[in-house]
Write a protein that holds these residues in place. Structure first.
Motif, PDB file in Angstrom:
ATOM      1  N   HIS A 117       0.805  -1.221   0.000  1.00 20.99           N
ATOM      2  CA  HIS A 117       0.000   0.000   0.000  1.00 20.99           C
ATOM      3  C   HIS A 117       0.839   1.274   0.000  1.00 20.99           C
ATOM      4  CE1 HIS A 117       0.986  -1.079   4.146  1.00 20.99           C
ATOM      5  NE2 HIS A 117       0.946   0.219   4.415  1.00 20.99           N
ATOM      6  N   THR A 118       2.136   1.150   0.240  1.00 25.29           N
ATOM      7  CA  THR A 118       2.998   2.329   0.292  1.00 25.29           C
ATOM      8  C   THR A 118       3.135   2.955  -1.089  1.00 25.29           C
ATOM      9  OG1 THR A 118       4.251   1.314   2.093  1.00 25.29           O
ATOM     10  CG2 THR A 118       5.260   3.199   0.958  1.00 25.29           C
ATOM     11  N   ALA A 119       3.021   4.277  -1.172  1.00 22.43           N
ATOM     12  CA  ALA A 119       3.138   4.971  -2.452  1.00 22.43           C
ATOM     13  C   ALA A 119       4.478   4.671  -3.110  1.00 22.43           C
ATOM     14  CB  ALA A 119       2.984   6.480  -2.242  1.00 22.43           C
ATOM     15  N   ASN A 120       4.437   4.348  -4.397  1.00 22.98           N
ATOM     16  CA  ASN A 120       5.614   4.079  -5.230  1.00 22.98           C
ATOM     17  C   ASN A 120       6.351   2.794  -4.874  1.00 22.98           C
ATOM     18  OD1 ASN A 120       5.254   6.542  -6.666  1.00 22.98           O
ATOM     19  ND2 ASN A 120       6.287   7.655  -5.008  1.00 22.98           N
ATOM     20  N   CYS A 121       5.858   2.015  -3.933  1.00 26.06           N
ATOM     21  CA  CYS A 121       6.488   0.722  -3.638  1.00 26.06           C
ATOM     22  C   CYS A 121       6.085  -0.276  -4.711  1.00 26.06           C
ATOM     23  CB  CYS A 121       6.072   0.208  -2.266  1.00 26.06           C
ATOM     24  SG  CYS A 121       6.852  -1.374  -1.831  1.00 26.06           S
ATOM     25  N   LYS A 122       7.031  -1.025  -5.225  1.00 20.57           N
ATOM     26  CA  LYS A 122       6.771  -1.933  -6.334  1.00 20.57           C
ATOM     27  C   LYS A 122       6.556  -3.376  -5.891  1.00 20.57           C
ATOM     28  CE  LYS A 122       9.492   0.897  -9.528  1.00 20.57           C
ATOM     29  NZ  LYS A 122       8.323   1.413 -10.251  1.00 20.57           N
ATOM     30  N   ALA A 123       6.431  -3.625  -4.617  1.00 15.48           N
ATOM     31  CA  ALA A 123       6.249  -4.996  -4.126  1.00 15.48           C
ATOM     32  C   ALA A 123       4.896  -5.557  -4.552  1.00 15.48           C
ATOM     33  CB  ALA A 123       6.384  -5.042  -2.605  1.00 15.48           C
ATOM     34  N   ARG A 124       4.933  -6.713  -5.213  1.00 22.60           N
ATOM     35  CA  ARG A 124       3.740  -7.440  -5.617  1.00 22.60           C
ATOM     36  C   ARG A 124       3.977  -8.912  -5.274  1.00 22.60           C
ATOM     37  NH1 ARG A 124       3.165  -2.770  -6.231  1.00 22.60           N
ATOM     38  NH2 ARG A 124       2.154  -1.621  -7.929  1.00 22.60           N
ATOM     39  N   LEU A 125       3.012  -9.561  -4.633  1.00 18.31           N
ATOM     40  CA  LEU A 125       3.173 -10.942  -4.212  1.00 18.31           C
ATOM     41  C   LEU A 125       1.951 -11.780  -4.588  1.00 18.31           C
ATOM     42  CD1 LEU A 125       5.187  -9.364  -2.236  1.00 18.31           C
ATOM     43  CD2 LEU A 125       4.821 -11.262  -0.654  1.00 18.31           C
ATOM     44  N   HIS A 126       2.198 -13.020  -5.013  1.00 23.29           N
ATOM     45  CA  HIS A 126       1.110 -13.975  -5.131  1.00 23.29           C
ATOM     46  C   HIS A 126       0.533 -14.239  -3.741  1.00 23.29           C
ATOM     47  CE1 HIS A 126       3.589 -15.319  -8.736  1.00 23.29           C
ATOM     48  NE2 HIS A 126       2.411 -15.003  -9.263  1.00 23.29           N
ATOM     49  N   PHE A 127      -0.690 -14.687  -3.679  1.00 21.28           N
ATOM     50  CA  PHE A 127      -1.295 -14.987  -2.388  1.00 21.28           C
ATOM     51  C   PHE A 127      -0.507 -16.061  -1.644  1.00 21.28           C
ATOM     52  CE2 PHE A 127      -5.188 -13.368  -4.594  1.00 21.28           C
ATOM     53  CZ  PHE A 127      -5.389 -12.267  -3.766  1.00 21.28           C
ATOM     54  N   HIS A 128      -0.101 -17.113  -2.358  1.00 21.75           N
ATOM     55  CA  HIS A 128       0.632 -18.188  -1.694  1.00 21.75           C
ATOM     56  C   HIS A 128       2.031 -17.742  -1.285  1.00 21.75           C
ATOM     57  CE1 HIS A 128       3.057 -19.179  -5.336  1.00 21.75           C
ATOM     58  NE2 HIS A 128       1.964 -18.857  -5.991  1.00 21.75           N
ATOM     59  N   CYS A 129       2.637 -16.843  -2.071  1.00 23.40           N
ATOM     60  CA  CYS A 129       3.954 -16.314  -1.700  1.00 23.40           C
ATOM     61  C   CYS A 129       3.824 -15.398  -0.477  1.00 23.40           C
ATOM     62  CB  CYS A 129       4.569 -15.554  -2.866  1.00 23.40           C
ATOM     63  SG  CYS A 129       5.126 -16.615  -4.220  1.00 23.40           S
ATOM     64  N   PHE A 130       2.726 -14.617  -0.437  1.00 20.75           N
ATOM     65  CA  PHE A 130       2.482 -13.761   0.726  1.00 20.75           C
ATOM     66  C   PHE A 130       2.352 -14.607   1.987  1.00 20.75           C
ATOM     67  CE2 PHE A 130      -0.321 -11.867   3.831  1.00 20.75           C
ATOM     68  CZ  PHE A 130       0.131 -10.558   3.932  1.00 20.75           C
ATOM     69  N   THR A 131       1.583 -15.693   1.923  1.00 19.68           N
ATOM     70  CA  THR A 131       1.376 -16.546   3.088  1.00 19.68           C
ATOM     71  C   THR A 131       2.690 -17.110   3.610  1.00 19.68           C
ATOM     72  OG1 THR A 131      -0.839 -17.155   2.303  1.00 19.68           O
ATOM     73  CG2 THR A 131       0.188 -18.605   3.936  1.00 19.68           C
ATOM     74  N   THR A 132       3.516 -17.595   2.689  1.00 19.64           N
ATOM     75  CA  THR A 132       4.812 -18.156   3.095  1.00 19.64           C
ATOM     76  C   THR A 132       5.734 -17.081   3.663  1.00 19.64           C
ATOM     77  OG1 THR A 132       4.624 -19.860   1.384  1.00 19.64           O
ATOM     78  CG2 THR A 132       6.821 -19.457   2.289  1.00 19.64           C
ATOM     79  N   TYR A 133       5.783 -15.948   2.992  1.00 15.97           N
ATOM     80  CA  TYR A 133       6.659 -14.857   3.430  1.00 15.97           C
ATOM     81  C   TYR A 133       6.230 -14.289   4.778  1.00 15.97           C
ATOM     82  CZ  TYR A 133       8.686 -10.160   3.581  1.00 15.97           C
ATOM     83  OH  TYR A 133       9.325  -9.014   3.987  1.00 15.97           O
ATOM     84  N   ARG A 134       4.908 -14.133   4.956  1.00 16.78           N
ATOM     85  CA  ARG A 134       4.401 -13.466   6.145  1.00 16.78           C
ATOM     86  C   ARG A 134       4.603 -14.290   7.425  1.00 16.78           C
ATOM     87  NH1 ARG A 134       3.554 -10.970   9.748  1.00 16.78           N
ATOM     88  NH2 ARG A 134       2.046  -9.317  10.203  1.00 16.78           N
ATOM     89  N   ARG A 135       4.818 -15.582   7.280  1.00 19.18           N
ATOM     90  CA  ARG A 135       5.067 -16.421   8.461  1.00 19.18           C
ATOM     91  C   ARG A 135       6.350 -16.028   9.175  1.00 19.18           C
ATOM     92  NH1 ARG A 135       3.887 -21.735   5.096  1.00 19.18           N
ATOM     93  NH2 ARG A 135       1.594 -21.826   5.231  1.00 19.18           N
ATOM     94  N   ARG A 136       7.305 -15.479   8.424  1.00 19.73           N
ATOM     95  CA  ARG A 136       8.609 -15.144   8.999  1.00 19.73           C
ATOM     96  C   ARG A 136       8.891 -13.656   9.044  1.00 19.73           C
ATOM     97  NH1 ARG A 136      12.815 -19.661   6.501  1.00 19.73           N
ATOM     98  NH2 ARG A 136      11.683 -21.520   7.236  1.00 19.73           N
ATOM     99  N   HIS A 137       8.109 -12.879   8.311  1.00 20.55           N
ATOM    100  CA  HIS A 137       8.396 -11.447   8.225  1.00 20.55           C
ATOM    101  C   HIS A 137       7.126 -10.641   8.492  1.00 20.55           C
ATOM    102  CE1 HIS A 137      12.282 -12.491   6.384  1.00 20.55           C
ATOM    103  NE2 HIS A 137      11.586 -13.371   5.690  1.00 20.55           N
ATOM    104  N   GLY A 138       7.279  -9.486   9.111  1.00 21.52           N
ATOM    105  CA  GLY A 138       6.133  -8.672   9.465  1.00 21.52           C
ATOM    106  C   GLY A 138       5.891  -7.490   8.566  1.00 21.52           C
ATOM    107  N   GLY A 139       6.809  -7.229   7.625  1.00 17.52           N
ATOM    108  CA  GLY A 139       6.671  -6.048   6.786  1.00 17.52           C
ATOM    109  C   GLY A 139       7.002  -6.308   5.336  1.00 17.52           C
TER     110      GLY A 139
END
Length: 344
Positions: A221-243
């Protein structure tokens, strides 16, 4: 005479008859092909090891054989489930959905499912999906039915268009949601990937985590941030990272929670539904001749009454965190001169 090479041939025949398949089905077919060859000649005793390394070695051997045909047995994860899928794809523009049997060669005969007007229709649908605003990568059913008229396919009636669209869905080239909107399927993303990357470089998104093509998922949601994640990649990533992996902004635990921004049909608002076309075709130098061959059968079709011959320039709309998921159906409007900017 039966040889070990018959395993490869049996496997490729099975792949050609199925289009796209899960890794579980692909590995099951591999095992059955080995068993069929061993049963035909008990002296061969071809081993069947079910570990990942043996599977990848087999796929590498298959692709070595396919390389001379400019084909590849390629894998991609389903954008929603994360399930590993496989399909026979091409290095060049000649995906099976685009192949026209112009030369009468055997490969084209096997792969050709559609007539030239139907292929032109499909390409138009793909273009509208790729140029959809707000990274929604979707086209409504009403807009899809208007495409034949918009591109001059006057011989394709609305009823015929409905039948053709149903065929695209049935054969796995498009997905249709409960809301009646069309998106690209996993099969299309695998088989058409070179075409999509060369023709829509400014529209193509890649997952920040897996680096694969992305048409549905979540954006920071941050302006000009280019981060885009698949739903399954988000789930895996979010287990270990908060941001966010790019800007470190704090993220909620669920990909669909505020303030994260949807990518795909969730970003569709039903607003600004003008038909979009490109003013230029990226990387078209090597493909001009083939594109002309594909489009030649429809060149004599009369353009739709009142249709403009001037391309409509595109501009990418700025995305917000509060995009509507639903929205009203498409309403035809007069095109405006806009240009879609790249993501640089």
């Amino acid at each position: 005479m039966v040889t070990p090479g018959d395993v490869d041939r049996l496997f490729l025949q099975a792949v050609l008859s199925r289009g796209i398949m899960s890794i579980e089905l692909a590995q099951l077919l591999w095992g059955k092909c080995i068993k069929a060859v061993n049963d035909s000649d008990s002296t061969l005793k071809i081993p069947h090891r079910q570990d990942r390394q043996s599977w990848e070695a087999f796929i590498s051997k298959i692709n070595d054989s396919l390389d001379k045909l400019e084909l590849e047995f390629r894998t991609l994860r389903d954008e929603t489930t994360g399930k590993e899928m496989y399909a026979l794809a091409t290095y060049l523009f000649k995906s099976s959905v685009f192949q026209v049997n112009l030369k009468g060669d055997e490969v084209a005969q096997l792969a050709t499912d559609y007539t030239p007007p139907e292929i032109t229709f499909f390409k138009a649908i793909v273009e509208q999906i790729m140029l959809a605003p707000n990274e929604s990568f979707v086209i409504s059913d009403m807009a899809a039915l208007r495409e034949p008229s918009a591109i001059g396919l006057t011989t394709v009636t609305k009823i015929q268009a409905e039948i053709i669209l149903a065929s695209f869905v049935q054969k796995g080239w498009l997905l249709k949601s409960r809301a009646g909107r069309y998106t690209l399927s996993t099969r299309s993303l695998i088989e058409l990937q070179p075409y999509l990357k060369s023709h829509y470089p400014d529209e193509i998104l890649e997952c920040t985590i897996c680096m694969e093509i992305l048409t549905r998922g979540v954006a920071c949601h941050t302006a000009n941030c280019k981060a885009r994640l698949h739903f399954h990649c988000f789930t895996t990533y979010r287990r270990r990272h908060g941001g966010c992996p790019s800007c470190s902004a704090p993220w909620p635990a669920n990909a669909r929670d505020h303030p994260l921004v949807p990518v795909g049909e969730g970003a569709y608002s039903g607003l600004n539904n003008q038909r979009r076309t490109r003013t230029t075709t990226p990387s078209e130098g090597d493909e001009n001749e083939e594109l002309e061959e594909l489009e030649e059968p429809t060149q004599n079709a009369a353009p739709a009454e009142g249709a403009s011959k001037q391309p409509v320039e595109i501009k990418k709309e700025r995305r917000g965190a509060d995009m509507d998921v639903g929205g009203e159906e498409d309403v035809p409007t007069q095109p405006t001169q806009r240009r879609r900017s790249g993501r640089h």
